[in-house]
Design a protein around this motif. Sequence first.
Motif, PDB file in Angstrom:
ATOM      1  N   THR A  69     -51.929 -27.027 -40.284  1.00  0.00           N
ATOM      2  CA  THR A  69     -50.543 -27.355 -40.604  1.00  0.00           C
ATOM      3  C   THR A  69     -49.570 -26.628 -39.694  1.00  0.00           C
ATOM      4  O   THR A  69     -48.561 -27.183 -39.266  1.00  0.00           O
ATOM      5  N   ASN A  70     -49.885 -25.376 -39.361  1.00  0.00           N
ATOM      6  CA  ASN A  70     -48.952 -24.554 -38.595  1.00  0.00           C
ATOM      7  C   ASN A  70     -49.027 -24.773 -37.090  1.00  0.00           C
ATOM      8  O   ASN A  70     -48.289 -24.147 -36.347  1.00  0.00           O
ATOM      9  N   GLN A  71     -49.914 -25.645 -36.627  1.00  0.00           N
ATOM     10  CA  GLN A  71     -50.010 -25.825 -35.182  1.00  0.00           C
ATOM     11  C   GLN A  71     -48.912 -26.737 -34.637  1.00  0.00           C
ATOM     12  O   GLN A  71     -48.758 -26.855 -33.426  1.00  0.00           O
ATOM     13  N   TYR A  72     -48.153 -27.383 -35.502  1.00  0.00           N
ATOM     14  CA  TYR A  72     -47.036 -28.233 -35.088  1.00  0.00           C
ATOM     15  C   TYR A  72     -45.733 -27.676 -35.658  1.00  0.00           C
ATOM     16  O   TYR A  72     -45.668 -27.260 -36.813  1.00  0.00           O
ATOM     17  N   ARG A  73     -44.701 -27.682 -34.809  1.00  0.00           N
ATOM     18  CA  ARG A  73     -43.371 -27.305 -35.305  1.00  0.00           C
ATOM     19  C   ARG A  73     -42.687 -28.547 -35.862  1.00  0.00           C
ATOM     20  O   ARG A  73     -42.786 -29.632 -35.279  1.00  0.00           O
ATOM     21  N   VAL A  74     -41.973 -28.364 -36.965  1.00  0.00           N
ATOM     22  CA  VAL A  74     -41.366 -29.495 -37.672  1.00  0.00           C
ATOM     23  C   VAL A  74     -39.912 -29.177 -38.007  1.00  0.00           C
ATOM     24  O   VAL A  74     -39.582 -28.050 -38.390  1.00  0.00           O
TER      25      VAL A  74
END
Length: 227
Positions: free
Chosen positions: A7-12
């Motif tokens: 989940t944390n590998q992409y910035r949103v």
Amino acid sequence: MKNDRKTNQYRVNEQIRVREVRIVGESGSTVMPTRQALDMARQQGVDLVEISPNAQPPVCRLIDYSKFLYQQKKRAKELKAKQVKQEVKEIRFGPQTDDHDYNFKLKHAKEFLEDGNKVRAYVFFRGRSILFKEQGEVLLLRFANDLEEYGKVEQMPSLEGKKMFLYINPKKAGVAKKSQQKMDRERREAEAKDSAVANEANEMPANGGLLANAKISADALEKLKGE
């Protein structure tokens, strides 16, 4: 923990703090200020997801983040399912293996290579049979030559303790098995060929094929040619 890392590998959304981003979609791509992209995401009821942070500017998509993660997980699962699991199959010989046993093991080696598996063939020298190591080397070279259509030699015969190993990789991983009819025909052809081993040895290429790069002793090579 694995899910958290995924989940944390992409910035949103607000985690994306660069000045501008490139928005990609079905209609193409557009560079715009990050604030404007965030407003578009809110209007559409989706998220601004950074999928390529190292690009200049970073590449983002307007998509539901949960749906995006689901698609990524599904794609990874499909790729894993398509991957061929390669195993190492062993073929064991004695230094004085007869033709019948040799042909039986050659048939299995062909099947292993066609299924995408690596073959590790070796000659085991028991007791004083180590005196026949050159004979074992010739046998493995013959084995490699007979499998030239199915695999590529990774390592030529090498003696390790009381075993001499030969490693062969498949030319094509995951190739479908041949029909039983074709396999029977090839078996008959192999048996016919083995009835004239002396002629077969003389037909081996002197300056090409697998034997061209083989580093074997002069006595072993002479025996191979004289069979």
